[in-house]
Design a protein around this motif. Structure first.
Motif, mmCIF file in Angstrom:
data_model
loop_
_atom_site.group_PDB
_atom_site.id
_atom_site.type_symbol
_atom_site.label_atom_id
_atom_site.label_comp_id
_atom_site.label_asym_id
_atom_site.label_seq_id
_atom_site.Cartn_x
_atom_site.Cartn_y
_atom_site.Cartn_z
ATOM 1 N N VAL A 104 -4.395 5.999 -2.263
ATOM 2 C CA VAL A 104 -4.049 4.621 -1.894
ATOM 3 C C VAL A 104 -3.981 4.408 -0.376
ATOM 4 O O VAL A 104 -4.358 3.356 0.131
ATOM 5 C CB VAL A 104 -2.715 4.226 -2.576
ATOM 6 N N LEU A 105 -3.518 5.419 0.344
ATOM 7 C CA LEU A 105 -3.312 5.261 1.789
ATOM 8 C C LEU A 105 -4.341 6.062 2.578
ATOM 9 O O LEU A 105 -4.893 7.040 2.068
ATOM 10 C CB LEU A 105 -1.897 5.726 2.157
ATOM 11 N N PRO A 106 -4.605 5.665 3.824
ATOM 12 C CA PRO A 106 -5.525 6.464 4.639
ATOM 13 C C PRO A 106 -4.909 7.822 4.980
ATOM 14 O O PRO A 106 -3.686 7.979 4.926
ATOM 15 C CB PRO A 106 -5.693 5.614 5.906
ATOM 16 N N ASP A 107 -5.735 8.797 5.316
ATOM 17 C CA ASP A 107 -5.222 10.115 5.720
ATOM 18 C C ASP A 107 -4.458 9.984 7.038
ATOM 19 O O ASP A 107 -4.767 9.113 7.848
ATOM 20 C CB ASP A 107 -6.393 11.088 5.941
ATOM 21 N N LYS A 149 -3.044 -5.545 3.918
ATOM 22 C CA LYS A 149 -4.096 -4.780 3.238
ATOM 23 C C LYS A 149 -4.915 -3.890 4.165
ATOM 24 O O LYS A 149 -5.476 -2.902 3.727
ATOM 25 C CB LYS A 149 -4.984 -5.693 2.404
ATOM 26 N N ARG A 150 -4.952 -4.236 5.457
ATOM 27 C CA ARG A 150 -5.755 -3.355 6.324
ATOM 28 C C ARG A 150 -5.071 -2.016 6.600
ATOM 29 O O ARG A 150 -5.629 -1.165 7.277
ATOM 30 C CB ARG A 150 -6.168 -4.067 7.604
ATOM 31 N N TYR A 151 -3.879 -1.814 6.092
ATOM 32 C CA TYR A 151 -3.201 -0.524 6.273
ATOM 33 C C TYR A 151 -3.410 0.417 5.087
ATOM 34 O O TYR A 151 -2.767 1.463 5.012
ATOM 35 C CB TYR A 151 -1.700 -0.757 6.514
ATOM 36 N N PHE A 152 -4.308 0.050 4.159
ATOM 37 C CA PHE A 152 -4.583 0.907 3.004
ATOM 38 C C PHE A 152 -5.882 1.692 3.211
ATOM 39 O O PHE A 152 -6.602 1.476 4.185
ATOM 40 C CB PHE A 152 -4.664 0.055 1.732
ATOM 41 N N PRO A 181 -9.801 2.957 2.630
ATOM 42 C CA PRO A 181 -11.015 2.137 2.498
ATOM 43 C C PRO A 181 -11.273 1.722 1.043
ATOM 44 O O PRO A 181 -11.717 0.608 0.798
ATOM 45 C CB PRO A 181 -12.120 3.077 3.009
ATOM 46 N N GLU A 182 -10.945 2.592 0.074
ATOM 47 C CA GLU A 182 -11.176 2.268 -1.342
ATOM 48 C C GLU A 182 -10.337 1.052 -1.754
ATOM 49 O O GLU A 182 -10.820 0.150 -2.444
ATOM 50 C CB GLU A 182 -10.796 3.452 -2.248
ATOM 51 N N VAL A 183 -9.075 1.066 -1.355
ATOM 52 C CA VAL A 183 -8.174 -0.040 -1.716
ATOM 53 C C VAL A 183 -8.606 -1.322 -1.002
ATOM 54 O O VAL A 183 -8.655 -2.395 -1.594
ATOM 55 C CB VAL A 183 -6.710 0.333 -1.394
ATOM 56 N N GLN A 184 -8.972 -1.192 0.280
ATOM 57 C CA GLN A 184 -9.421 -2.378 1.019
ATOM 58 C C GLN A 184 -10.671 -2.974 0.391
ATOM 59 O O GLN A 184 -10.826 -4.194 0.326
ATOM 60 C CB GLN A 184 -9.706 -2.006 2.476
ATOM 61 N N ILE A 190 -10.207 -8.294 -6.013
ATOM 62 C CA ILE A 190 -9.478 -7.591 -7.070
ATOM 63 C C ILE A 190 -8.122 -7.146 -6.525
ATOM 64 O O ILE A 190 -8.050 -6.645 -5.403
ATOM 65 C CB ILE A 190 -10.283 -6.341 -7.524
ATOM 66 N N ASP A 191 -7.063 -7.334 -7.313
ATOM 67 C CA ASP A 191 -5.766 -6.773 -6.915
ATOM 68 C C ASP A 191 -5.726 -5.320 -7.396
ATOM 69 O O ASP A 191 -5.676 -5.067 -8.598
ATOM 70 C CB ASP A 191 -4.626 -7.588 -7.542
ATOM 71 N N PRO A 192 -5.763 -4.362 -6.469
ATOM 72 C CA PRO A 192 -5.844 -2.943 -6.861
ATOM 73 C C PRO A 192 -4.602 -2.452 -7.608
ATOM 74 O O PRO A 192 -4.634 -1.380 -8.205
ATOM 75 C CB PRO A 192 -5.955 -2.207 -5.517
ATOM 76 N N PHE A 193 -3.525 -3.240 -7.554
ATOM 77 C CA PHE A 193 -2.251 -2.786 -8.116
ATOM 78 C C PHE A 193 -1.874 -3.597 -9.367
ATOM 79 O O PHE A 193 -0.709 -3.727 -9.702
ATOM 80 C CB PHE A 193 -1.153 -2.881 -7.034
#
Ligand SMILES: [Zn+2]
Length: 450
Positions: free
Chosen positions: A187-190, A284-287, A289-292, A299-302
């Motif tokens: 969900v989050l970037p590395d 959303k830009r803090y997630f 790349p897949e989630v973004q 689409i709401d990923p959650f």
């Protein structure tokens, strides 16, 4: 400059560190101001170890309670400067601290009713309102100058907008890791790589071992869900409201999309998790790349297909009358209170049901007792027979495992370790030492020269 830990020293809560320089008339900076939690929460009432009214600025790594929970006390005791933090941290902070105030007030009122002599509340709404005036959002990577220091927040991949903090004075560079995220999660970037520093103050929550691979964790999650939902069972998932609840929803949605689990009603029984979920699209830009990419497709990923929310306590209680298959995500994550307990009280006696644990369970707590195979537990003064299965999925941890910590620290010469139990920090210090790095376990109130 020098740094002195005043929290999270050989323990995992209460993160708070003082950075000082004596040049140009002197300057003091606090990195994090977190609450002690669990068995150590009585330490919150004690003096900080420094005078709050002599501190010039505060910088926060992320919105977990053990990194922000003493901010209102800092204000009450005289701090009058700014508090710098990322934009997502700024948005999550009021949700976390207002929930903390509510719990604290309820406990206080229970104490008063019982006629016991109880200590004064450590802080109140007025302190919180004062605190809100001092919050100052800072974009990741932007350089900030305070007195003789320049600072930068960089992505730590542990919560949306969580940061590690770079502090420079002249040619000296100090890094404070905050909490570093688990790279294998989606969900989050590395976490970003740190620049080479003179000293890194680094967390070591999982300093003694790597995590189980995350794809194995998700495969087991799918298997447990499939097994119990196909029998018409209920699956209970205790979760913290910030990040873990949404991450569970993300994987429920993914597994449903991939036809690995049936689509069933998924109830989020946590008003606080709902508040956090409402903030997610705004940051959303803090997630990853897949989630973004999902957000970009509208689409709401959650959001699993049959996502439902309960608002009132009555709606929560009514879930007990529903028959499965269904999933209930409820707080709190450590089973020490909250709505999840009511669901377990009625749900544990049915062998079709499952309790799926995705987070740490303290020794002696209900989660640990169930994992150890208890056949009966006492809840709300009654004995409950345990027929449901309990599973623990270790790979969901939000922290870097030992292998990831070692990789993150590979370019560094000097490391001081905080935010971990003593044995775990010592194990990590030995692993760093064995490859030629200087590593020490930091102690409360003991300055470390950069
Ligand atoms: Zn954290």
């Amino acid at each position: 400059m020098r740094i002195t830990p005043y929290g999270a020293a050989q323990t995992v809560t209460g993160s708070c560190h003082l950075v000082e320089t004596f040049s140009k008339g002197g300057y003091k900076l606090i990195l994090d101001c977190g609450a002690y939690q669990g068995a150590e929460d009585d330490r919150n009432a004690q003096p900080f170890g420094f005078e709050p009214n002599t501190v010039n600025a505060v910088v926060i790594s992320h919105a977990h309670h053990d990194h922000i929970g003493r901010l209102p006390i800092l204000i009450r005791r005289g701090y009058r400067g700014q508090i710098y933090l990322s934009e997502p941290t700024l948005r999550f902070l009021p949700v976390i601290l207002e929930d903390s105030l509510r719990l604290m007030t309820e406990e206080h009122e229970r104490g008063e009713r019982s006629g016991r002599k109880i200590p004064e509340l450590l802080w109140d709404q007025a302190d919180l309102n004062e605190l809100y005036q001092r919050l100052e959002p800072v974009p990741l990577h932007q350089e900030l100058a305070f007195g003789p220091f320049t600072l930068r927040l960089r992505g730590a991949g542990h919560l949306p907008g969580s940061a590690f903090i770079e502090v420079r004075e002249g040619k000296q560079c100090l890094i404070f890791s905050g909490d570093l995220g688990n790279r294998s999660k989606e969900v989050l970037p590395d976490p970003e790589d740190p620049p080479s520093a003179d000293l890194v103050l680094c967390e070591g929550t999982y300093g003694d071992r790597p995590h189980r691979p995350f794809d194995e964790t998700i495969a087991e999650f799918a298997q447990v869900l499939g097994e119990h939902l196909s029998q018409g069972g209920k699956v209970f998932i205790p979760s913290f409201a910030l990040e873990r609840a949404q991450e569970v929803l993300y994987h429920l949605r993914e597994l449903e999309q991939q036809n690995k689990i049936p689509s069933v009603p998924v109830y989020v029984d946590s008003p606080m998790a709902d508040k956090i979920s409402e903030i997610y699209p705004q940051v959303k830009r803090y997630f990853s790349p897949e989630v973004q990419a999902l957000y970009d497709q509208g689409i709401d990923p959650f959001r699993p297909r049959q996502l439902r929310h309960t608002h009132t306590v009555d709606e929560s209680k009514a879930l007990g009358d529903l028959s499965g298959p269904l999933v209930i995500v409820a707080g709190n994550g450590m089973l020490s209170g909250g709505r999840i307990l009511h669901h377990l009280r009625y749900g544990l006696s049915d062998p079709k049901n499952a309790l799926v644990i995705t987070g740490y369970q303290p020794r002696g707590g209900l989660g640990r007792i169930l994992l150890e195979g208890a056949e009966r537990v006492r809840m709300f003064g009654e004995e409950v027979r345990v027929k449901a299965q309990t599973y623990t999925l270790g790979g969901f941890s939000g922290h870097a495992g030992q292998d990831e910590l070692l990789d993150w620290l590979k370019g560094e010469n000097r490391v001081a370790l905080v935010h971990g139990e003593p044995e775990k920090l010592q194990t990590l210090a030995r692993a760093l030492g064995s490859r030629g790095q200087t590593a020490q376990v930091a102690e409360w109130g003991k300055p470390i020269e950069v």
